[in-house]
Design a protein around this motif. Structure first.
Motif, PDB file in Angstrom:
ATOM      1  N   ALA A   1      -1.619  10.661  -4.326  1.00 30.49           N
ATOM      2  CA  ALA A   1      -1.652   9.298  -4.851  1.00 30.49           C
ATOM      3  C   ALA A   1      -0.248   8.728  -4.926  1.00 30.49           C
ATOM      4  O   ALA A   1       0.695   9.418  -5.335  1.00 30.49           O
ATOM      5  CB  ALA A   1      -2.298   9.273  -6.237  1.00 30.49           C
TER       6      ALA A   1
ATOM      7  N   ALA B   1      -2.166   2.584   2.121  1.00 31.60           N
ATOM      8  CA  ALA B   1      -3.583   2.771   1.796  1.00 31.60           C
ATOM      9  C   ALA B   1      -4.443   2.758   3.055  1.00 31.60           C
ATOM     10  O   ALA B   1      -5.370   3.567   3.202  1.00 31.60           O
ATOM     11  CB  ALA B   1      -4.035   1.687   0.825  1.00 31.60           C
TER      12      ALA B   1
ATOM     13  N   GLY C   1      -5.782   6.426   4.050  1.00 34.30           N
ATOM     14  CA  GLY C   1      -7.047   6.483   3.321  1.00 34.30           C
ATOM     15  C   GLY C   1      -8.010   7.521   3.867  1.00 34.30           C
ATOM     16  O   GLY C   1      -8.737   8.165   3.103  1.00 34.30           O
TER      17      GLY C   1
ATOM     18  N   ARG D   1      -4.389   7.811  -1.732  1.00 35.83           N
ATOM     19  CA  ARG D   1      -4.505   6.482  -2.317  1.00 35.83           C
ATOM     20  C   ARG D   1      -3.128   5.875  -2.553  1.00 35.83           C
ATOM     21  O   ARG D   1      -2.156   6.589  -2.840  1.00 35.83           O
ATOM     22  CB  ARG D   1      -5.264   6.542  -3.645  1.00 35.83           C
ATOM     23  N   SER D   2      -3.065   4.553  -2.485  1.00 34.17           N
ATOM     24  CA  SER D   2      -1.820   3.835  -2.741  1.00 34.17           C
ATOM     25  C   SER D   2      -2.147   2.544  -3.474  1.00 34.17           C
ATOM     26  O   SER D   2      -2.865   1.690  -2.953  1.00 34.17           O
ATOM     27  CB  SER D   2      -1.098   3.536  -1.422  1.00 34.17           C
ATOM     28  N   ASN D   3      -1.641   2.412  -4.687  1.00 37.62           N
ATOM     29  CA  ASN D   3      -1.900   1.236  -5.513  1.00 37.62           C
ATOM     30  C   ASN D   3      -0.613   0.758  -6.174  1.00 37.62           C
ATOM     31  O   ASN D   3       0.369   1.497  -6.265  1.00 37.62           O
ATOM     32  CB  ASN D   3      -2.932   1.565  -6.596  1.00 37.62           C
TER      33      ASN D   3
ATOM     34  N   ARG E   1     -10.324   8.188  -7.594  1.00 35.65           N
ATOM     35  CA  ARG E   1     -10.513   8.537  -6.177  1.00 35.65           C
ATOM     36  C   ARG E   1     -11.061   7.373  -5.360  1.00 35.65           C
ATOM     37  O   ARG E   1     -10.885   7.338  -4.139  1.00 35.65           O
ATOM     38  CB  ARG E   1     -11.436   9.752  -6.044  1.00 35.65           C
TER      39      ARG E   1
ATOM     40  N   ASN F   1      -8.160   2.160  -4.207  1.00 37.16           N
ATOM     41  CA  ASN F   1      -7.145   2.242  -3.152  1.00 37.16           C
ATOM     42  C   ASN F   1      -6.768   0.847  -2.679  1.00 37.16           C
ATOM     43  O   ASN F   1      -7.634  -0.027  -2.537  1.00 37.16           O
ATOM     44  CB  ASN F   1      -7.679   3.065  -1.963  1.00 37.16           C
TER      45      ASN F   1
END
Length: 301
Positions: free
Chosen positions: A143, A177, A181, A186-188, A237, A240
């Motif tokens: 993440a 993301a 993915g 995940r990338s936020n 999970r 994203n």
């Protein structure tokens, strides 16, 4: 929620980064506390802020190690990730929080002021994320939590370098993301409202500015940490490519650019027809020239 995970938090010697590192450890993570101990302007180098946070984590029974690499350096990402792997044997989350300011009106901004802020915020986020990506891909998990800003997403005066970097981070996060993915990575982004060194330079030349600063002082860095821990955990999970804002006890999901309105002419457009028809038709949906404080204008809850 973070038991068994290893997290790198950049700029974790104080402010938002410190509170994120402490809460990560409280929830079971082993933490690499990165901080070069520089001033708000990015000058100086002092290992003690990061070491103090490591001491706090260890005193509470957690595991942590300090790192003093500058994320702006090309090789720093690899060195920081390698330290996490050598010390704890794995890496599960990167929190890209490190930042500096060089506030100046755009037309007066120097090359150095532009470059310095882009290097730490945008290049630093890229450097560390790229270094971690192969490990996340191989283990098919991981993440990224990146710090953007409403100054970039909405706008602010005298921060062209900072705003460009923070808007760039939002775009970088979305690309990560999309690219990773399929490997369960995940990338936020979080756009935080919190009183810290990064906002202590906000001008207070008018009563309105002073009132805004007093509101921000109510928003402690500890309010940001729970969302960062959640986004790093397996509980997120299915989250994203999103951008969130935390403002005291409020969490916002931020919009991302999408078409607002369209106009069409079957015979195509000329400059004259755009002026006479196209632009007047679109004008009702123009995005206003707001600053962050204009949009988030109510008292924090």
């Amino acid at each position: 929620m973070m038991e068994g995970k290893v997290v790198i938090v950049t700029g974790a010697g104080g402010g938002i980064g410190r509170d994120i590192a402490l809460l990560m450890a409280r929830y079971g993570a082993r933490v690499v506390v990165n901080d070069i101990g520089a001033s708000l302007e990015g000058t100086g180098h002092d290992s003690s802020p990061g070491e103090r946070v490591v001491a706090e984590i260890r005193a509470a029974g957690g595991e942590a190690v300090a790192n003093t690499d500058s994320v702006a350096d090309n090789g720093a990402g690899t060195r920081i990730v390698t330290q996490a792997l050598d010390t704890f044997g794995r890496i599960d989350c990167i929190v890209n929080n490190a930042g500096i300011l060089r506030d100046r009106f755009f037309h007066k901004m120097s090359d150095e002021e532009w470059d310095a802020v882009l290097k730490v915020h945008l290049y630093g986020t890229f450097n560390l994320s790229r270094a971690a990506a192969p490990h996340f891909k191989d283990q098919e998990s991981g993440a990224f939590v990146h710090m953007t800003s409403t100054s970039g997403l909405i706008g602010n005066f005298a921060q062209a370098n900072y705003n460009a970097a923070k808007m760039g981070i939002a775009g970088l996060s979305k690309s990560i993301a999309l690219d990773l993915g399929k490997f369960n990575v995940r990338s936020n982004c979080i756009a935080p409202f919190a009183w810290s060194r990064m906002v202590s330079s906000i001008p207070t030349d008018t009563p309105e500015q002073a009132a805004r600063v007093e509101k921000i002082k109510q928003m402690t860095p500890a309010k940001i940490a729970p969302l960062a821990v959640y986004l790093a955990s397996n509980g997120s999970r299915d989250v994203n490519g999103q951008i969130f804002t935390v403002r005291n006890n409020e969490i916002f999901l931020m919009s991302q650019p999408r078409p607002l309105r369209s106009v069409h002419r079957s015979d195509g457009w000329t400059p004259e027809s755009i002026a006479e028809h196209g632009m007047p038709s679109l004008k009702a949906s123009f995005v206003p020239m707001d600053r962050s404080g204009d949009v988030f204008s109510w008292d924090p809850i």
